[in-house]
Write an enzyme that holds these catalytic residues in place. Structure first.
Site, mmCIF file in Angstrom:
data_model
loop_
_atom_site.group_PDB
_atom_site.id
_atom_site.type_symbol
_atom_site.label_atom_id
_atom_site.label_comp_id
_atom_site.label_asym_id
_atom_site.label_seq_id
_atom_site.Cartn_x
_atom_site.Cartn_y
_atom_site.Cartn_z
ATOM 1 N N LYS A 166 0.880 -1.168 0.000
ATOM 2 C CA LYS A 166 0.000 0.000 0.000
ATOM 3 C C LYS A 166 0.919 1.220 0.000
ATOM 4 C CE LYS A 166 -2.604 3.416 1.738
ATOM 5 N NZ LYS A 166 -2.051 4.732 2.145
ATOM 6 N N GLY A 221 4.347 3.366 10.854
ATOM 7 C CA GLY A 221 3.595 4.618 10.827
ATOM 8 C C GLY A 221 3.140 5.024 12.211
ATOM 9 N N SER A 222 2.000 5.663 12.267
ATOM 10 C CA SER A 222 1.504 6.235 13.517
ATOM 11 C C SER A 222 0.834 5.189 14.393
ATOM 12 C CB SER A 222 0.489 7.342 13.217
ATOM 13 O OG SER A 222 -0.694 6.784 12.656
ATOM 14 N N GLY A 225 -3.008 4.968 13.211
ATOM 15 C CA GLY A 225 -3.228 4.208 11.984
ATOM 16 C C GLY A 225 -2.833 2.754 12.132
ATOM 17 N N GLU A 245 5.178 -1.166 13.417
ATOM 18 C CA GLU A 245 6.003 -0.222 14.164
ATOM 19 C C GLU A 245 5.192 1.063 14.273
ATOM 20 O OE1 GLU A 245 9.711 2.672 13.302
ATOM 21 O OE2 GLU A 245 9.963 0.629 12.568
ATOM 22 N N CYS A 282 12.067 7.597 13.301
ATOM 23 C CA CYS A 282 11.325 6.862 14.328
ATOM 24 C C CYS A 282 12.145 6.680 15.596
ATOM 25 C CB CYS A 282 10.880 5.517 13.791
ATOM 26 S SG CYS A 282 12.208 4.529 13.077
#
Length: 509
Positions: A166, A221-222, A225, A245, A282
């Site tokens: 994606k 990502g967040s 999400g 993560e 990150c």
């Protein structure tokens, strides 16, 4: 309803550059997943698989000028940073090719019958097989290393799993270019191009994790999400492993002795780490414990000077910029919070680096200052000034899981005297990687690397960087009392593939 167009956007201006694709419909996601599954058998031969990964690295490296230009136009990360990231990505693909060649990841174990054991042991042979189609969700801040050709994709392909990515909306054109190169590499080895699918759009991402033919997922990502997708993966009629993560504060403890010994060096090092890539890593150190007193004051002075000299930068998109500006404003407005260098808006499209200070006692118990214990994506860190070791312990006990935890020690403490060992013992439960006298930004691609940590840093105990990342996309299977002629070649006594294995309790290389 017509599918929404996908645009490449210039983060330096916020303007659309070109239409890249359209958002995938549910039917298109289904077709992409089915094409990936149809390519699975073409990955079965490890020799072909390793050659495919090496060719992918070769093609990416050969197109580096075009790829770096495209990625810089979409991310504003700069040619130097992106060239290094692409080199790291190519190295990672080649490293996984080496892992495939060696075959140790298959975990072959053979036990012959032993009637004298209690209970008796039958003929048992165990190894690992690929899960199936893997969904990969690209990260915003690494358009190569954690995107279409990144660690999740490379490790899944190395395991023998086709991938559907994606694409991240911050770099759709770069994603399309990279996907085309990887498909070209697949074609050179007779592998169908469906082995790497690419879809765009939020709804496509949701459809992907729910698709019944998807067998695992990787996400960077967040927290918000990632947790939504993690929950969707668990809520399926047949749940699948979801290796996400999600977020990390990456605490740093500067001991009083270290500050007294080298405050200026530590301050400059922290400034470089927290502002690297405009703070969009990150593993950026987001919470730093520094002592009150003269050593801590010198540290703050050094940090102030170094951060003040840092130029304003562009974040990956305007949503992130807005969140950063609002986040530092809210944090800076809390009682007893000061800003020796004020972070925030640098111009209409840029942000300025800065840092906040707060008494550590304010963070030791639940309250409005808990906001300072949440990740703020961008060039900012929080320095908690502590009066004694008890305050450090009190705050550390309240932290969630992290990717990294760092301690800055004096020479005496590093030699085993003083509180160094005790601090490491406190930090180890909090993180997947513990550093001494270094900075967490810069994640080496190495066999011993672990890029993961307790939730919410990650949703599993696995790593997304390094050779053992391949283990996420495999499952063990054991054969019992199976005739030699029916066994997979990996499990036959004569070891026709020359694999490392444990044979009747003995390691064979």
């Amino acid at each position: 309803m017509a599918a929404a167009p996908v645009w490449s956007v210039d983060p330096r201006t916020g303007k659309q550059r070109e239409q890249v694709a359209v958002e995938a419909t549910a039917q298109e996601v289904d077709q992409t997943v089915r094409a990936a599954l149809a390519a699975k058998d073409a990955l079965a031969d490890r020799t072909v698989r390793a050659a495919f990964l090496r060719t992918a690295a070769e093609l990416l490296d050969g197109a580096k000028d075009q790829l770096v230009e495209a990625a810089d136009a979409e991310t504003a990360l700069g040619p130097v940073r992106l060239t290094g990231e692409l080199a790291r990505t190519c190295y990672q693909l080649r490293a996984f090719a080496g892992v495939v060649d060696e075959g140790e990841f298959l975990g072959v174990v053979i036990d012959h019958p032993d009637g004298s054991a209690t209970p008796p042991i039958p003929d048992l042979r165990r190894y690992k097989i690929p899960l199936g189609v893997v969904a990969v969700y690209s990260a915003s801040n690494f358009p190569f290393a954690f995107s279409v050709p990144g660690g999740d994709t490379a490790s899944a392909l190395a395991a023998g799993c086709p991938v559907v990515v994606k694409a991240h909306p911050d770099h759709p054109a770069t994603s399309e270019l990279v996907a085309a190169l990887i498909r070209a590499a697949a074609d050179r080895h007779g592998i169908p191009d469906g082995v790497l699918g690419l879809v765009h759009g939020f709804e496509a991402g949701v459809e992907l994790v729910r698709h019944p033919l998807v067998s695992g997922a990787g996400f960077t990502g967040s927290i918000r999400g990632g947790r939504a997708l993690f929950d969707a993966a668990a809520a399926r009629p047949v749940p699948i492993p979801f290796h996400g993560e999600l977020g990390s504060l990456n605490p740093v403890v500067v001991t009083e002795a270290a500050a007294a010994e080298r405050a200026e060096e530590i301050g400059a090092g922290l400034a470089g780490s927290m502002t690297l890539g405009v703070g969009q890593f990150c593993v950026k150190p987001g919470l730093v414990f520094a002592p009150s007193g003269a050593g801590g004051d010198r540290f703050i002075k050094s940090l102030t000077e170094a951060v003040s000299d840092t130029e304003a930068g562009v974040l990956l998109d305007h949503r992130m910029r807005d969140n950063f500006v609002a986040g530092v404003r809210e944090r800076g407005g809390l009682p007893d919070v000061d800003a020796p260098v004020t972070p925030g808006a640098g111009s209409e499209h840029m942000v300025s680096a800065g840092f906040l200070t707060v008494p550590a006692a304010r963070l030791a118990s639940e309250g409005e200052h808990d906001l300072l214990l949440e990740e703020c994506f961008g060039p900012v860190t929080v320095v908690a000034r502590y009066e004694d070791d008890a305050e450090i312990t009190a705050v550390l006990s309240r932290l969630p899981g992290n990717l990294t935890a760092t301690v800055q020690l004096s020479a005496r403490e590093a030699a085993g005297e003083g509180r160094g060992a005790a601090l490491l013992a406190e930090l180890t439960p909090l993180a997947g990687r513990v550093l001494v006298d270094g900075w967490p930004t810069g994640v080496a691609v190495a066999p011993a690397q672990h890029h993961g940590g307790p939730y919410p840093a990650t949703t599993s105990t696995s790593t997304s960087v390094g050779g053992t990342a391949i283990e996420r996309w495999l499952r063990p299977v054991a054969y019992q009392n199976t005739p030699e002629a029916l066994l997979p070649p990996e499990l036959r006594d004569n070891n026709p593939l020359g694999l490392p294995r444990r044979y009747d309790g003995r390691l064979e290389h």
